[in-house]
Design a protein around this motif. Structure first.
Motif, short mmCIF file in Angstrom:
data_model
loop_
_atom_site.label_atom_id
_atom_site.label_comp_id
_atom_site.label_asym_id
_atom_site.label_seq_id
_atom_site.Cartn_x
_atom_site.Cartn_y
_atom_site.Cartn_z
N GLY A 60 0.83 -1.20 0.00
CA GLY A 60 0.00 0.00 0.00
C GLY A 60 0.86 1.24 0.00
N GLN A 61 0.27 2.32 -0.46
CA GLN A 61 0.90 3.63 -0.41
C GLN A 61 -0.16 4.57 0.13
OE1 GLN A 61 2.50 4.65 -4.29
NE2 GLN A 61 3.26 2.58 -4.59
N TYR A 62 0.08 5.13 1.31
CA TYR A 62 -0.92 5.89 2.02
C TYR A 62 -0.44 7.33 2.20
CZ TYR A 62 -2.39 1.15 2.77
OH TYR A 62 -2.75 -0.16 2.56
N TYR A 63 -1.30 8.26 1.85
CA TYR A 63 -0.95 9.68 1.87
C TYR A 63 -2.01 10.51 2.59
CZ TYR A 63 2.00 8.13 -2.00
OH TYR A 63 2.89 7.46 -2.78
N LEU A 64 -1.54 11.56 3.22
CA LEU A 64 -2.43 12.59 3.73
C LEU A 64 -2.37 13.75 2.74
CD1 LEU A 64 -1.51 12.69 7.52
CD2 LEU A 64 -3.33 11.41 6.37
N ILE A 65 -3.50 14.38 2.53
CA ILE A 65 -3.57 15.58 1.70
C ILE A 65 -3.58 16.74 2.69
CG2 ILE A 65 -4.89 16.83 -0.03
CD1 ILE A 65 -6.36 14.05 -0.54
N VAL A 66 -2.58 17.60 2.61
CA VAL A 66 -2.46 18.70 3.56
C VAL A 66 -2.31 20.02 2.82
CG1 VAL A 66 -1.45 17.23 5.37
CG2 VAL A 66 0.05 18.45 3.80
N ASN A 67 -2.63 21.12 3.53
CA ASN A 67 -2.44 22.45 2.96
C ASN A 67 -1.11 23.01 3.44
OD1 ASN A 67 -2.91 23.36 5.58
ND2 ASN A 67 -4.93 24.20 5.12
N GLY A 96 -12.25 15.90 3.76
CA GLY A 96 -13.05 16.39 4.88
C GLY A 96 -14.15 17.32 4.38
N GLU A 97 -15.29 17.24 5.01
CA GLU A 97 -16.46 18.01 4.56
C GLU A 97 -16.19 19.51 4.38
OE1 GLU A 97 -21.24 18.14 5.37
OE2 GLU A 97 -19.93 17.59 7.04
N PRO A 98 -15.42 20.16 5.27
CA PRO A 98 -15.20 21.60 5.09
C PRO A 98 -14.38 21.93 3.84
CG PRO A 98 -14.58 20.93 7.32
CD PRO A 98 -14.85 19.69 6.53
N TYR A 99 -13.75 20.93 3.22
CA TYR A 99 -12.84 21.18 2.10
C TYR A 99 -13.39 20.71 0.76
CZ TYR A 99 -10.13 21.64 6.31
OH TYR A 99 -9.72 22.00 7.57
N LEU A 100 -14.66 20.37 0.74
CA LEU A 100 -15.29 19.92 -0.51
C LEU A 100 -15.42 21.07 -1.50
CD1 LEU A 100 -18.15 17.68 0.89
CD2 LEU A 100 -15.96 16.95 -0.05
N PHE A 101 -15.54 20.70 -2.77
CA PHE A 101 -15.80 21.64 -3.87
C PHE A 101 -14.68 22.65 -4.06
CE2 PHE A 101 -19.91 20.37 -2.01
CZ PHE A 101 -20.33 19.55 -3.06
N LYS A 102 -13.45 22.24 -3.74
CA LYS A 102 -12.29 23.10 -3.93
C LYS A 102 -11.28 22.45 -4.89
CE LYS A 102 -12.70 25.10 0.73
NZ LYS A 102 -13.75 25.96 0.38
N GLY A 103 -11.66 21.31 -5.50
CA GLY A 103 -10.78 20.63 -6.44
C GLY A 103 -9.70 19.78 -5.79
N ILE A 104 -9.77 19.59 -4.49
CA ILE A 104 -8.72 18.89 -3.76
C ILE A 104 -8.63 17.42 -4.16
CG2 ILE A 104 -7.99 18.14 -1.45
CD1 ILE A 104 -9.19 20.87 -0.47
N ALA A 105 -9.76 16.74 -4.24
CA ALA A 105 -9.74 15.32 -4.61
C ALA A 105 -9.20 15.15 -6.03
CB ALA A 105 -11.14 14.72 -4.50
N SER A 106 -9.68 15.94 -6.94
CA SER A 106 -9.23 15.83 -8.33
C SER A 106 -7.73 16.10 -8.47
CB SER A 106 -10.03 16.81 -9.21
OG SER A 106 -9.75 16.56 -10.55
N ARG A 107 -7.25 17.15 -7.82
CA ARG A 107 -5.81 17.46 -7.89
C ARG A 107 -4.98 16.38 -7.21
NH1 ARG A 107 -4.97 23.03 -5.51
NH2 ARG A 107 -7.01 22.67 -4.61
N SER A 108 -5.49 15.80 -6.12
CA SER A 108 -4.75 14.74 -5.43
C SER A 108 -4.63 13.50 -6.31
CB SER A 108 -5.44 14.39 -4.11
OG SER A 108 -5.47 15.51 -3.27
N ILE A 109 -5.72 13.12 -6.96
CA ILE A 109 -5.68 11.98 -7.87
C ILE A 109 -4.70 12.27 -9.01
CG2 ILE A 109 -6.98 10.66 -9.59
CD1 ILE A 109 -9.39 10.85 -7.71
N GLU A 110 -4.78 13.46 -9.55
CA GLU A 110 -3.87 13.85 -10.63
C GLU A 110 -2.42 13.73 -10.18
OE1 GLU A 110 -3.00 17.64 -13.59
OE2 GLU A 110 -4.46 17.85 -11.97
N MET A 111 -2.11 14.18 -8.96
CA MET A 111 -0.74 14.11 -8.44
C MET A 111 -0.28 12.66 -8.31
SD MET A 111 -1.17 17.11 -5.57
CE MET A 111 0.46 17.09 -4.85
N VAL A 112 -1.13 11.80 -7.77
CA VAL A 112 -0.77 10.40 -7.60
C VAL A 112 -0.58 9.73 -8.97
CG1 VAL A 112 -1.64 8.14 -6.85
CG2 VAL A 112 -1.82 10.11 -5.33
N MET A 113 -1.49 10.00 -9.89
CA MET A 113 -1.40 9.36 -11.20
C MET A 113 -0.16 9.83 -11.97
SD MET A 113 -3.82 7.29 -10.90
CE MET A 113 -3.86 6.54 -12.51
N LYS A 114 0.21 11.10 -11.86
CA LYS A 114 1.44 11.60 -12.51
C LYS A 114 2.66 10.90 -11.93
CE LYS A 114 0.16 16.16 -14.18
NZ LYS A 114 0.35 17.61 -14.03
#
Length: 171
Positions: A60-67, A96-114
């Motif tokens: 496994g490869q486990y990451y936290l998404i942080v600001n 996390g619910e307070p961080y929805l709709f800011k593109g975080i999930a999409s950018r995180s997936i993009e970072m992992v896939m790159k």
């Protein structure tokens, strides 16, 4: 918002536990519950240690998404990793619910896939989401995942049945 991915370590235990507790109700509207034990700190540490052992073994490869202030915004994980002869894994993420709709999930997936694309010539990554999680479906499709399978009534959330949708990305 600037984001980065940090490899999961035992030092993340307390803030990650707090993040999971704060977002539990929200997460359980989208994905099956991890159970009450997961939210008891001593039990949480045991779960975390198991993940870290999987990471050490290369399973496994486990990451936290942080600001930029190192606030945990979410998680993104590759699990059931196989690297021979090509790379394959399942991907999962939660924001996390307070961080929805800011593109975080999409950018995180993009970072992992790159990162994976640079490292592996041949790979397949599978994701699954529930039929009512339209945001996740959109994010996966935006990142090149294709719907490949539907598991009817595969998820029970708050006593309601939902389909699991399986998406695949391959090069």
């Amino acid at each position: 918002m600037e984001i980065k991915l940090e490899s999961l370590t035992i030092e993340h235990a307390k803030p990650l536990w707090q993040f999971e507790r704060e977002n539990r109700s929200f997460f359980e509207t989208m994905v099956p519950s991890r159970g009450d034990d997961y939210y008891i700190y001593n039990k949480f540490i045991q779960f975390l240690q198991e993940l870290l052992k999987e990471q050490e073994r290369g399973e496994g490869q486990y990451y936290l998404i942080v600001n930029s202030q190192n606030t945990i915004l979410g998680r993104i994980n590759l699990f059931n990793v196989l690297e021979n002869p090509s790379f394959s894994a399942e991907i999962g993420y939660r924001i996390g619910e307070p961080y929805l709709f800011k593109g975080i999930a999409s950018r995180s997936i993009e970072m992992v896939m790159k990162h994976l694309n640079k490292k592996y010539k041949k790979m397949e990554v599978i994701a699954k989401t529930t039929s009512h999680n339209y945001g996740s479906q959109k994010i996966l499709e935006k990142n090149g995942f294709r719907l490949t399978e539907i598991e009817k009534d595969g998820a029970t959330l708050n006593l309601e049945l939902y389909d699991f949708l399986y998406y695949t990305w391959s090069n």
